[in-house]
Design a protein around this motif. Structure first.
Motif, mmCIF file in Angstrom:
data_model
loop_
_atom_site.group_PDB
_atom_site.id
_atom_site.type_symbol
_atom_site.label_atom_id
_atom_site.label_comp_id
_atom_site.label_asym_id
_atom_site.label_seq_id
_atom_site.Cartn_x
_atom_site.Cartn_y
_atom_site.Cartn_z
ATOM 1 N N VAL A 239 10.273 0.435 8.697
ATOM 2 C CA VAL A 239 9.128 0.686 8.067
ATOM 3 C C VAL A 239 8.771 2.067 8.025
ATOM 4 C CG1 VAL A 239 6.527 -0.010 8.499
ATOM 5 C CG2 VAL A 239 8.409 -1.492 9.336
ATOM 6 N N LEU A 240 8.334 2.590 6.841
ATOM 7 C CA LEU A 240 8.122 3.907 6.420
ATOM 8 C C LEU A 240 6.771 4.090 6.230
ATOM 9 C CD1 LEU A 240 11.269 3.543 6.015
ATOM 10 C CD2 LEU A 240 11.032 5.371 4.518
ATOM 11 N N HIS A 241 6.070 4.761 6.939
ATOM 12 C CA HIS A 241 4.435 4.764 6.907
ATOM 13 C C HIS A 241 4.203 6.005 6.101
ATOM 14 C CE1 HIS A 241 3.292 1.491 9.290
ATOM 15 N NE2 HIS A 241 4.196 1.831 10.175
ATOM 16 N N ARG A 242 3.180 6.056 5.124
ATOM 17 C CA ARG A 242 2.916 7.018 4.253
ATOM 18 C C ARG A 242 4.079 7.721 3.431
ATOM 19 N NH1 ARG A 242 -0.012 11.305 7.745
ATOM 20 N NH2 ARG A 242 -0.231 12.118 5.644
ATOM 21 N N ALA A 243 4.737 6.409 2.877
ATOM 22 C CA ALA A 243 5.811 7.197 2.035
ATOM 23 C C ALA A 243 5.850 6.834 0.496
ATOM 24 C CB ALA A 243 7.144 5.966 2.464
ATOM 25 N N LEU A 244 4.546 6.592 0.160
ATOM 26 C CA LEU A 244 4.570 6.078 -1.479
ATOM 27 C C LEU A 244 3.633 6.771 -2.220
ATOM 28 C CD1 LEU A 244 5.168 2.323 -0.979
ATOM 29 C CD2 LEU A 244 6.701 4.012 -1.622
ATOM 30 N N GLY A 245 3.222 8.122 -1.752
ATOM 31 C CA GLY A 245 2.121 8.947 -2.083
ATOM 32 C C GLY A 245 0.707 8.323 -2.329
ATOM 33 N N GLY A 246 0.566 7.631 -1.630
ATOM 34 C CA GLY A 246 -0.798 6.946 -1.733
ATOM 35 C C GLY A 246 -0.826 5.494 -2.034
ATOM 36 N N GLY B 116 0.802 -1.209 0.033
ATOM 37 C CA GLY B 116 -0.017 -0.113 0.228
ATOM 38 C C GLY B 116 0.847 1.204 -0.016
ATOM 39 N N ASP B 117 0.836 2.244 0.909
ATOM 40 C CA ASP B 117 1.294 3.495 1.203
ATOM 41 C C ASP B 117 2.736 3.275 1.854
ATOM 42 O OD1 ASP B 117 2.064 6.035 0.467
ATOM 43 O OD2 ASP B 117 0.214 6.986 1.986
ATOM 44 N N GLY C 111 4.333 9.864 7.418
ATOM 45 C CA GLY C 111 4.321 9.200 8.449
ATOM 46 C C GLY C 111 5.164 8.840 9.442
ATOM 47 N N GLU C 112 5.029 7.842 10.068
ATOM 48 C CA GLU C 112 5.880 7.481 11.292
ATOM 49 C C GLU C 112 6.903 6.567 10.598
ATOM 50 O OE1 GLU C 112 5.811 5.199 15.613
ATOM 51 O OE2 GLU C 112 4.014 5.215 14.117
ATOM 52 N N GLN D 167 23.791 4.833 14.761
ATOM 53 C CA GLN D 167 23.781 6.097 14.118
ATOM 54 C C GLN D 167 22.608 6.222 13.214
ATOM 55 O OE1 GLN D 167 27.189 7.874 12.305
ATOM 56 N NE2 GLN D 167 28.626 6.795 13.739
ATOM 57 N N VAL D 168 22.171 5.142 12.709
ATOM 58 C CA VAL D 168 21.092 5.080 11.880
ATOM 59 C C VAL D 168 19.693 4.744 12.500
ATOM 60 C CG1 VAL D 168 20.143 4.081 9.718
ATOM 61 C CG2 VAL D 168 22.602 4.199 10.071
ATOM 62 N N THR D 169 19.116 5.779 13.137
ATOM 63 C CA THR D 169 18.004 5.763 13.858
ATOM 64 C C THR D 169 16.846 6.031 13.110
ATOM 65 O OG1 THR D 169 18.150 8.076 14.392
ATOM 66 C CG2 THR D 169 19.158 6.695 15.952
ATOM 67 N N ALA D 170 15.473 5.657 13.578
ATOM 68 C CA ALA D 170 14.220 6.127 12.733
ATOM 69 C C ALA D 170 14.249 7.517 12.778
ATOM 70 C CB ALA D 170 13.105 5.339 13.879
ATOM 71 N N ALA D 171 14.381 8.285 13.617
ATOM 72 C CA ALA D 171 14.314 9.964 13.564
ATOM 73 C C ALA D 171 15.378 10.366 12.300
ATOM 74 C CB ALA D 171 15.039 10.508 14.802
#
Length: 104
Positions: free
Chosen positions: A68-75, A15-16, A52-53, A36-40
């Motif tokens: 996991v990147l929420h709302r990362a694919l333009g819908g 999905g997105d 998203g989060e 060093q590679v944090t979610a933030a």
């Protein structure tokens, strides 16, 4: 140094939501990636692309981090006008993230 010098990456999507795995070439580099590679940092690195989060999972036994990147694919694939609606290029973009490490 760029992440691509220490790790490779794989990407998937639903999905997105995009999922990016960051896998250390050498298990000895995993602690450096973990620290060093944090979610933030990943969310900041992608800027407005990820609306998203970002959640990070640690897979120490295989020397990997999973984001996991929420709302990362333009819908999502069927709704996005993005050239890469699946988000496969996001893994390459993540590997451009700069971290602090000795070149040795």
């Amino acid at each position: 140094m760029k992440l691509r010098e220490l790790a490779h990456s794989r990407t998937g999507n639903r999905g997105d939501t995009s999922n990016i795995s960051l896998i250390a070439f050498d298990a000895g580099d995993y602690p450096l990636l973990r620290d060093q590679v944090t979610a933030a940092r990943v969310k900041a690195h992608f800027g407005d692309i990820v609306a998203g989060e970002v959640i990070r999972y640690e897979l120490e036994t295989i020397g990997a981090l999973d984001f996991v990147l929420h709302r990362a694919l333009g819908g999502g694939v069927t709704r996005s006008l993005a050239l890469d609606a699946h988000g496969k290029s996001l893994s390459s973009a993540l590997l451009d993230l700069e971290i602090e490490a000795d070149k040795d």
